[in-house]
Write a protein that holds these residues in place. Structure first.
Motif, PDB file in Angstrom:
ATOM      1  N   ASP A 108      38.313  49.655  46.310  1.00  0.00           N
ATOM      2  CA  ASP A 108      39.479  50.476  46.614  1.00  0.00           C
ATOM      3  C   ASP A 108      40.368  50.642  45.381  1.00  0.00           C
ATOM      4  O   ASP A 108      40.915  51.732  45.141  1.00  0.00           O
ATOM      5  N   GLU A 109      40.514  49.578  44.598  1.00  0.00           N
ATOM      6  CA  GLU A 109      41.324  49.674  43.385  1.00  0.00           C
ATOM      7  C   GLU A 109      40.663  50.579  42.347  1.00  0.00           C
ATOM      8  O   GLU A 109      41.323  51.389  41.688  1.00  0.00           O
ATOM      9  N   ARG A 110      39.341  50.451  42.216  1.00  0.00           N
ATOM     10  CA  ARG A 110      38.622  51.337  41.301  1.00  0.00           C
ATOM     11  C   ARG A 110      38.673  52.779  41.805  1.00  0.00           C
ATOM     12  O   ARG A 110      38.783  53.722  41.006  1.00  0.00           O
ATOM     13  N   GLY A 111      38.613  52.949  43.117  1.00  0.00           N
ATOM     14  CA  GLY A 111      38.721  54.290  43.675  1.00  0.00           C
ATOM     15  C   GLY A 111      40.087  54.899  43.433  1.00  0.00           C
ATOM     16  O   GLY A 111      40.200  56.097  43.140  1.00  0.00           O
ATOM     17  N   GLY A 112      41.132  54.080  43.551  1.00  0.00           N
ATOM     18  CA  GLY A 112      42.483  54.569  43.272  1.00  0.00           C
ATOM     19  C   GLY A 112      42.639  55.000  41.829  1.00  0.00           C
ATOM     20  O   GLY A 112      43.258  56.035  41.531  1.00  0.00           O
ATOM     21  N   ALA A 113      42.070  54.222  40.908  1.00  0.00           N
ATOM     22  CA  ALA A 113      42.134  54.573  39.488  1.00  0.00           C
ATOM     23  C   ALA A 113      41.355  55.861  39.221  1.00  0.00           C
ATOM     24  O   ALA A 113      41.795  56.719  38.440  1.00  0.00           O
ATOM     25  N   GLU A 158      43.398  58.813  40.208  1.00  0.00           N
ATOM     26  CA  GLU A 158      44.410  59.164  39.199  1.00  0.00           C
ATOM     27  C   GLU A 158      43.777  59.840  37.984  1.00  0.00           C
ATOM     28  O   GLU A 158      44.362  60.758  37.408  1.00  0.00           O
ATOM     29  N   ARG A 159      42.586  59.400  37.599  1.00  0.00           N
ATOM     30  CA  ARG A 159      41.906  60.072  36.479  1.00  0.00           C
ATOM     31  C   ARG A 159      41.611  61.529  36.843  1.00  0.00           C
ATOM     32  O   ARG A 159      41.788  62.438  36.023  1.00  0.00           O
ATOM     33  N   GLY A 160      41.164  61.743  38.057  1.00  0.00           N
ATOM     34  CA  GLY A 160      40.913  63.106  38.495  1.00  0.00           C
ATOM     35  C   GLY A 160      42.174  63.946  38.503  1.00  0.00           C
ATOM     36  O   GLY A 160      42.154  65.127  38.128  1.00  0.00           O
ATOM     37  N   HIS A 161      43.285  63.346  38.917  1.00  0.00           N
ATOM     38  CA  HIS A 161      44.546  64.081  38.979  1.00  0.00           C
ATOM     39  C   HIS A 161      45.056  64.418  37.578  1.00  0.00           C
ATOM     40  O   HIS A 161      45.577  65.514  37.349  1.00  0.00           O
ATOM     41  N   ALA A 168      37.723  66.336  36.319  1.00  0.00           N
ATOM     42  CA  ALA A 168      38.534  66.208  37.533  1.00  0.00           C
ATOM     43  C   ALA A 168      37.641  66.099  38.766  1.00  0.00           C
ATOM     44  O   ALA A 168      37.825  65.210  39.607  1.00  0.00           O
ATOM     45  N   SER A 169      36.663  66.997  38.878  1.00  0.00           N
ATOM     46  CA  SER A 169      35.773  66.979  40.038  1.00  0.00           C
ATOM     47  C   SER A 169      34.945  65.703  40.088  1.00  0.00           C
ATOM     48  O   SER A 169      34.769  65.099  41.158  1.00  0.00           O
ATOM     49  N   ALA A 170      34.432  65.269  38.924  1.00  0.00           N
ATOM     50  CA  ALA A 170      33.597  64.071  38.893  1.00  0.00           C
ATOM     51  C   ALA A 170      34.400  62.831  39.253  1.00  0.00           C
ATOM     52  O   ALA A 170      33.928  61.963  40.007  1.00  0.00           O
ATOM     53  N   ALA A 171      35.617  62.720  38.735  1.00  0.00           N
ATOM     54  CA  ALA A 171      36.444  61.543  39.009  1.00  0.00           C
ATOM     55  C   ALA A 171      36.838  61.479  40.477  1.00  0.00           C
ATOM     56  O   ALA A 171      36.811  60.396  41.097  1.00  0.00           O
ATOM     57  N   LEU A 172      37.193  62.609  41.056  1.00  0.00           N
ATOM     58  CA  LEU A 172      37.560  62.609  42.474  1.00  0.00           C
ATOM     59  C   LEU A 172      36.339  62.337  43.348  1.00  0.00           C
ATOM     60  O   LEU A 172      36.455  61.701  44.405  1.00  0.00           O
ATOM     61  N   GLY A 173      35.170  62.797  42.917  1.00  0.00           N
ATOM     62  CA  GLY A 173      33.945  62.461  43.643  1.00  0.00           C
ATOM     63  C   GLY A 173      33.665  60.966  43.594  1.00  0.00           C
ATOM     64  O   GLY A 173      33.226  60.379  44.590  1.00  0.00           O
ATOM     65  N   ARG A 174      33.912  60.374  42.437  1.00  0.00           N
ATOM     66  CA  ARG A 174      33.715  58.927  42.310  1.00  0.00           C
ATOM     67  C   ARG A 174      34.705  58.180  43.206  1.00  0.00           C
ATOM     68  O   ARG A 174      34.351  57.187  43.850  1.00  0.00           O
ATOM     69  N   ALA A 175      35.938  58.660  43.256  1.00  0.00           N
ATOM     70  CA  ALA A 175      36.932  58.034  44.130  1.00  0.00           C
ATOM     71  C   ALA A 175      36.488  58.100  45.583  1.00  0.00           C
ATOM     72  O   ALA A 175      36.643  57.130  46.340  1.00  0.00           O
ATOM     73  N   HIS A 229      42.068  63.419  49.579  1.00  0.00           N
ATOM     74  CA  HIS A 229      41.785  64.707  50.226  1.00  0.00           C
ATOM     75  C   HIS A 229      42.709  65.793  49.664  1.00  0.00           C
ATOM     76  O   HIS A 229      42.259  66.909  49.375  1.00  0.00           O
ATOM     77  N   PHE A 230      43.986  65.457  49.514  1.00  0.00           N
ATOM     78  CA  PHE A 230      44.941  66.442  49.008  1.00  0.00           C
ATOM     79  C   PHE A 230      44.571  66.883  47.596  1.00  0.00           C
ATOM     80  O   PHE A 230      44.565  68.083  47.276  1.00  0.00           O
ATOM     81  N   ARG A 231      44.234  65.935  46.749  1.00  0.00           N
ATOM     82  CA  ARG A 231      43.908  66.273  45.366  1.00  0.00           C
ATOM     83  C   ARG A 231      42.604  67.046  45.263  1.00  0.00           C
ATOM     84  O   ARG A 231      42.466  67.929  44.409  1.00  0.00           O
TER      85      ARG A 231
END
Length: 258
Positions: free
Chosen positions: A79-84, A87-90, A107-114, A129-131
């Motif tokens: 969850d912590e890695r997903g949160g980071a 933020e990278r995606g944002h 952006a797309s890759a980081a949010l997919g990883r999250a 979801h919002f991002r």
């Protein structure tokens, strides 16, 4: 927004951070969290503040990148890695949408990883979801996908009692409705977004909300709303920077930034 300084019983630190953040003092708010590098949650929160500063001011990119690397190093759970990763995606989204550097793929890759890392019931999934909706709308130019993501974020914000996120989902769903010519639906969404921001005291986000609502109102109400937005814009020293060219009468979609 529980735990973020906007509800009774919040920790003094979170209350102080919120008061600074809500007035656009992101650097000062982040400085309050700097003495806590061993806390993944506070390190990630500091990163989020500095990324938000980039989005509102177009400055501070190196500071945000440094904070993000610290948050990624401090993360110990999925969850912590997903949160980071979120933020990278944002941050990559902000860089792309403001025309600093094209980082749309990142952006797309980081949010997919999250999405792969965050548990289905993780608190950060609604924000994710919002991002993803922002990326779909403003980078991929897919309003249908954006609306679906915003609706998931909206439901999550309601379930988590996160009014600030709820104000954002109202705003962006309203912008899509306005784009489709659904004026009444857009006006309702923009009004709800503005109401929540005013109740929270989210001053830095109030001028954009006023401007968006003005695009759905007839005169003289539209002029009154824009005048109030301009007053707040000057009060905050020209923040958000991208609002300057939106303080005139022609109808335009809500900014991708807030």
């Amino acid at each position: 927004m529980s735990g973020s300084g906007t509800t009774a019983g919040d920790e003094p630190l979170q209350t102080a951070v919120w008061r600074l953040r809500s007035r656009g003092c992101w650097t000062d708010a982040a400085a309050l969290l700097a003495p806590h590098p061993s806390s993944p949650a506070l390190t990630l929160q500091r990163t989020a503040l500095l990324v938000e500063r980039c989005l509102f001011t177009g400055t501070g990119w190196e500071d945000a990148e440094d904070a993000l690397r610290t948050a990624e190093a401090a993360a110990g759970s999925d969850d912590e890695r997903g949160g980071a990763a979120c933020e990278r995606g944002h941050l990559a989204y902000a860089s792309t949408v403001l025309g600093v550097r094209d980082r749309a793929d990142e952006a797309s890759a980081a949010l997919g990883r999250a999405a792969a890392l965050l548990a289905p019931d993780a608190p950060g999934r609604a924000l994710l979801h919002f991002r993803r909706g922002l990326v779909a709308e403003h980078l991929a130019e897919s309003p249908q996908s954006a609306r679906a993501a915003y609706l998931r974020a909206h439901a999550g914000a309601v379930a988590q009692n996160d009014p600030l996120l709820l104000s954002c989902t109202w705003r962006h769903l309203a912008a899509l409705a306005l784009r489709d010519g659904e004026l009444a639906e857009a006006r309702e969404g923009f009004r709800e977004s503005l109401r929540i921001r005013e109740e929270l005291g989210y001053l830095v986000g109030t001028a954009p909300a006023l401007t968006a609502l003005a695009d759905t109102e007839p005169e003289p109400e539209a002029g009154r709303l824009r005048a109030e937005a301009a007053r707040l814009f000057r009060l905050l020293g020209g923040v958000p920077t991208w609002l300057a060219d939106q303080l005139s009468p022609p109808t335009r979609p809500a900014s991708p930034a807030a």
